[in-house]
Write a protein that holds these residues in place. Structure first.
Motif, PDB file in Angstrom:
ATOM      1  N   ILE A   1       0.874  -1.241  -0.043  1.00  0.00           N
ATOM      2  CA  ILE A   1       0.503   0.324   0.004  1.00  0.00           C
ATOM      3  C   ILE A   1       0.488   1.281   0.146  1.00  0.00           C
ATOM      4  O   ILE A   1       0.668   2.493  -1.205  1.00  0.00           O
ATOM      5  CB  ILE A   1      -1.144  -0.109   1.401  1.00  0.00           C
ATOM      6  N   VAL A   2       2.155   1.178   1.049  1.00  0.00           N
ATOM      7  CA  VAL A   2       2.450   2.232   1.267  1.00  0.00           C
ATOM      8  C   VAL A   2       3.263   2.621   0.012  1.00  0.00           C
ATOM      9  O   VAL A   2       3.442   3.372  -1.392  1.00  0.00           O
ATOM     10  CB  VAL A   2       3.729   2.240   2.270  1.00  0.00           C
ATOM     11  N   LEU A   3       4.209   1.762  -1.226  1.00  0.00           N
ATOM     12  CA  LEU A   3       4.513   2.063  -2.590  1.00  0.00           C
ATOM     13  C   LEU A   3       3.910   2.429  -3.459  1.00  0.00           C
ATOM     14  O   LEU A   3       4.106   2.954  -4.493  1.00  0.00           O
ATOM     15  CB  LEU A   3       5.512   0.585  -2.708  1.00  0.00           C
ATOM     16  N   HIS A   4       2.375   1.834  -3.683  1.00  0.00           N
ATOM     17  CA  HIS A   4       1.174   2.002  -3.780  1.00  0.00           C
ATOM     18  C   HIS A   4       0.883   3.662  -3.659  1.00  0.00           C
ATOM     19  O   HIS A   4       0.829   4.433  -5.194  1.00  0.00           O
ATOM     20  CB  HIS A   4       0.173   1.239  -4.408  1.00  0.00           C
ATOM     21  N   VAL A   5       1.204   4.520  -3.166  1.00  0.00           N
ATOM     22  CA  VAL A   5       0.507   5.328  -2.409  1.00  0.00           C
ATOM     23  C   VAL A   5       1.964   6.155  -3.069  1.00  0.00           C
ATOM     24  O   VAL A   5       1.510   7.413  -3.592  1.00  0.00           O
ATOM     25  CB  VAL A   5       0.056   5.837  -1.592  1.00  0.00           C
ATOM     26  N   VAL A   6       2.795   5.817  -2.670  1.00  0.00           N
ATOM     27  CA  VAL A   6       4.489   6.898  -2.817  1.00  0.00           C
ATOM     28  C   VAL A   6       4.249   6.628  -4.508  1.00  0.00           C
ATOM     29  O   VAL A   6       4.496   8.145  -5.376  1.00  0.00           O
ATOM     30  CB  VAL A   6       5.371   6.079  -2.556  1.00  0.00           C
ATOM     31  N   GLY A   7       4.013   6.215  -4.980  1.00  0.00           N
ATOM     32  CA  GLY A   7       3.933   5.677  -6.753  1.00  0.00           C
ATOM     33  C   GLY A   7       2.586   7.097  -7.523  1.00  0.00           C
ATOM     34  O   GLY A   7       2.492   8.011  -8.571  1.00  0.00           O
ATOM     35  N   ALA A   8       1.828   6.533  -6.647  1.00  0.00           N
ATOM     36  CA  ALA A   8       0.832   7.856  -6.720  1.00  0.00           C
ATOM     37  C   ALA A   8       0.644   8.953  -6.602  1.00  0.00           C
ATOM     38  O   ALA A   8       0.725   9.943  -7.545  1.00  0.00           O
ATOM     39  CB  ALA A   8      -0.739   7.186  -6.059  1.00  0.00           C
ATOM     40  N   LEU A   9       1.708   9.528  -5.821  1.00  0.00           N
ATOM     41  CA  LEU A   9       1.664  10.829  -5.070  1.00  0.00           C
ATOM     42  C   LEU A   9       3.134  11.487  -5.995  1.00  0.00           C
ATOM     43  O   LEU A   9       2.958  12.207  -6.820  1.00  0.00           O
ATOM     44  CB  LEU A   9       2.280  11.148  -4.264  1.00  0.00           C
ATOM     45  N   LYS A  10       3.965  10.360  -7.007  1.00  0.00           N
ATOM     46  CA  LYS A  10       4.766  10.851  -7.503  1.00  0.00           C
ATOM     47  C   LYS A  10       4.322  11.502  -9.467  1.00  0.00           C
ATOM     48  O   LYS A  10       4.608  11.950  -9.767  1.00  0.00           O
ATOM     49  CB  LYS A  10       5.651   9.476  -7.764  1.00  0.00           C
ATOM     50  N   HIS A  11       3.149  10.243  -9.319  1.00  0.00           N
ATOM     51  CA  HIS A  11       2.648  10.629 -10.675  1.00  0.00           C
ATOM     52  C   HIS A  11       2.136  12.302  -9.769  1.00  0.00           C
ATOM     53  O   HIS A  11       2.478  13.349 -11.695  1.00  0.00           O
ATOM     54  CB  HIS A  11       1.415  10.468 -11.178  1.00  0.00           C
ATOM     55  N   HIS A  12       1.180  12.771  -9.324  1.00  0.00           N
ATOM     56  CA  HIS A  12       1.055  13.567  -9.212  1.00  0.00           C
ATOM     57  C   HIS A  12       1.640  14.866  -9.301  1.00  0.00           C
ATOM     58  O   HIS A  12       1.831  15.887  -9.245  1.00  0.00           O
ATOM     59  CB  HIS A  12      -0.112  13.750  -7.723  1.00  0.00           C
ATOM     60  N   LEU A  13       2.787  14.299  -7.929  1.00  0.00           N
ATOM     61  CA  LEU A  13       3.849  15.691  -8.068  1.00  0.00           C
ATOM     62  C   LEU A  13       4.491  16.504  -9.019  1.00  0.00           C
ATOM     63  O   LEU A  13       5.448  17.199  -8.576  1.00  0.00           O
ATOM     64  CB  LEU A  13       4.623  15.899  -6.812  1.00  0.00           C
ATOM     65  N   ILE A  14       5.322  14.753  -9.134  1.00  0.00           N
ATOM     66  CA  ILE A  14       6.553  14.845 -10.317  1.00  0.00           C
ATOM     67  C   ILE A  14       5.912  14.868 -11.245  1.00  0.00           C
ATOM     68  O   ILE A  14       6.741  15.470 -12.072  1.00  0.00           O
ATOM     69  CB  ILE A  14       7.464  14.045  -9.357  1.00  0.00           C
ATOM     70  N   ASP A  15       5.706  13.837 -11.460  1.00  0.00           N
ATOM     71  CA  ASP A  15       5.061  13.498 -12.974  1.00  0.00           C
ATOM     72  C   ASP A  15       4.374  14.694 -13.677  1.00  0.00           C
ATOM     73  O   ASP A  15       4.475  14.858 -14.744  1.00  0.00           O
ATOM     74  CB  ASP A  15       4.622  12.196 -13.595  1.00  0.00           C
ATOM     75  N   LYS A  16       2.915  14.881 -12.521  1.00  0.00           N
ATOM     76  CA  LYS A  16       2.244  16.075 -12.542  1.00  0.00           C
ATOM     77  C   LYS A  16       1.254  15.530 -14.049  1.00  0.00           C
ATOM     78  O   LYS A  16       0.875  16.380 -14.601  1.00  0.00           O
ATOM     79  CB  LYS A  16       2.553  17.045 -12.997  1.00  0.00           C
ATOM     80  N   ASP A  17       0.885  14.523 -13.527  1.00  0.00           N
ATOM     81  CA  ASP A  17      -0.070  13.958 -15.005  1.00  0.00           C
ATOM     82  C   ASP A  17      -1.330  12.951 -14.303  1.00  0.00           C
ATOM     83  O   ASP A  17      -1.389  13.968 -12.656  1.00  0.00           O
ATOM     84  CB  ASP A  17       0.870  12.716 -15.577  1.00  0.00           C
ATOM     85  N   GLU A  18      -2.707  13.329 -15.052  1.00  0.00           N
ATOM     86  CA  GLU A  18      -3.706  12.831 -14.463  1.00  0.00           C
ATOM     87  C   GLU A  18      -3.742  11.567 -13.536  1.00  0.00           C
ATOM     88  O   GLU A  18      -5.299  11.377 -13.182  1.00  0.00           O
ATOM     89  CB  GLU A  18      -4.664  12.646 -15.826  1.00  0.00           C
ATOM     90  N   THR A  19      -2.836  11.259 -13.519  1.00  0.00           N
ATOM     91  CA  THR A  19      -3.494   9.441 -12.297  1.00  0.00           C
ATOM     92  C   THR A  19      -3.967   9.821 -11.438  1.00  0.00           C
ATOM     93  O   THR A  19      -5.298   9.104 -10.985  1.00  0.00           O
ATOM     94  CB  THR A  19      -2.001   8.627 -12.167  1.00  0.00           C
ATOM     95  N   ILE A  20      -3.694  10.423 -10.511  1.00  0.00           N
ATOM     96  CA  ILE A  20      -4.902  10.686  -8.875  1.00  0.00           C
ATOM     97  C   ILE A  20      -5.672  10.925  -8.982  1.00  0.00           C
ATOM     98  O   ILE A  20      -6.638  10.730  -8.696  1.00  0.00           O
ATOM     99  CB  ILE A  20      -3.246  11.198  -7.963  1.00  0.00           C
TER     100      ILE A  20
END
Ligand code: HEM
Ligand code: HEM
Length: 182
Positions: free
Chosen positions: A156-175
Motif C-alpha cells: 500500500i505504501v509503495l502504491h501511494v508513493v507511486g501515485a503521489l509521484k505521478h501527481h507531484l513529479i510527473d504532474k499527470d492525471e493519474t490521481i
C-alpha cells in the motif's frame, strides 16, 4: 478491454475509494485490537471485514469484465511492470484478507455474525470455549491473516508513493482521474 485514458468509470472509482479506506481502517483496527486485546472491537472488525469481502469480489468480477485501466502518464517499462505487480498484489490482498479472516473465525468454531445478524452459528462447549469446526482451515486462516500484514502495508505504501509521484513529479492525471467526481 481497457478503459479510455482520460476517464475511469464510476464503479471503478467508487469501489476503489470504499475498499481502499476499508482496507486501511481494518488493517489499523486489526493490529490495535489484537495488540492491546480490545475484544470489544472484534465483532465490528469481522462485520466490516465480511462486507468488504463481498465488495472485493464484486471488484474482481468488474476487473475480469472490464480489464485494468490503461496508464495515463508516460512510464518506463520497469515502472509500468512494478505498478501492475502492485495492483495485482493489492487486489489479491483485498480478497485474501477477509477470506482468511472468515476461515479463521468459522473454521475455529467462532461462527460469523454481521452486526449481530448470525450467518454461521458458533460451536462452543459447556464452558463456553469454541470447538473448532475445522482446525486446519481455522489455523491456516489465522496464519495467513497474521503473516501477510506487513507485506500488504508495504505494498500500500509503495502504491501511494507511486501515485503521489505521478501527481507531484510527473504532474499527470493519474490521481485526479481516480478521485474525480465526474
Ligand atoms: C488512500 C491511498 C490511495 C491512493 C492515493 C490510491 C491511488 C490510486 C490511483 C491513482 C490509482 C490509478 C492507477 C492507474 O491509473 O494506473 C489506483 C489504482 C488502484 N488501487 Fe489505489 N490508492 C490508494 C489506496 C489503495 C488501497 C488501500 C488499495 C487496496 C488495498 C488500492 C488498490 C488499488 C488497485 C487494485 C488499483 C488498480 C485499479 C483498480 O482495480 O481499481 N489502492 N490507486
Ligand atoms: C479486509 C479485511 C480485513 C483486514 C484488512 C484485516 C486485518 C487484520 C489485521 C491486520 C489483524 C491483526 C493481525 C495480527 O497482528 O496478527 C487482524 C486480526 C483479526 N482479524 Fe482481521 N482483517 C480483515 C477481515 C477480517 C474478517 C472478515 C474476520 C472474521 C470474520 C477477521 C477476523 C480477525 C480476528 C479474529 C483477528 C484477531 C486475531 C488474533 O487475535 O490473533 N478479520 N485483522
Amino acid at each position: 478491454m481497457n478503459h479510455t485514458q482520460s476517464t475511469l468509470s464510476g464503479t471503478t472509482k467508487l469501489l476503489h475509494i470504499i475498499i481502499a479506506l476499508g482496507m486501511i481502517t481494518l488493517l489499523a483496527v486489526g493490529i490495535i485490537m489484537s495488540e492491546f486485546e480490545i475484544f470489544a472491537l472484534y465483532d465490528l472488525h469481522k462485520s466490516f471485514g465480511a462486507i468488504l469481502f463481498v465488495l472485493a469480489l464484486a471488484r474482481v468480477l468488474w476487473r475480469v469484465k472490464k480489464g485494468w485501466p490503461s496508464a495515463v502518464g508516460v512510464m518506463s517499462k520497469i515502472q509500468h511492470a512494478i505498478a501492475k505487480a502492485i495492483h495485482w498484489i493489492l487486489i489479491i490482498a483485498t480478497v485474501l484478507y477477509p477470506l482468511s479472516g472468515l476461515m479463521m473465525s468459522i473454521g475455529g468454531g467462532h461462527g460469523l455474525a454481521i452486526f449481530g445478524l448470525e450467518i454461521v452459528a458458533e460451536t462452543v462447549d459447556a464452558a463456553g470455549e469454541a470447538i473448532p469446526v475445522n482446525g486446519f482451515i481455522g489455523g491456516l486462516g489465522h496464519d495467513i491473516h497474521g503473516l501477510i500484514v506487513y507485506f500488504v502495508i508495504a505494498a500500500i505504501v509503495l502504491h501511494v508513493v507511486g501515485a503521489l509521484k505521478h501527481h507531484l513529479i510527473d504532474k499527470d492525471e493519474t490521481i485526479t482521474r481516480m478521485f474525480s467526481l465526474k
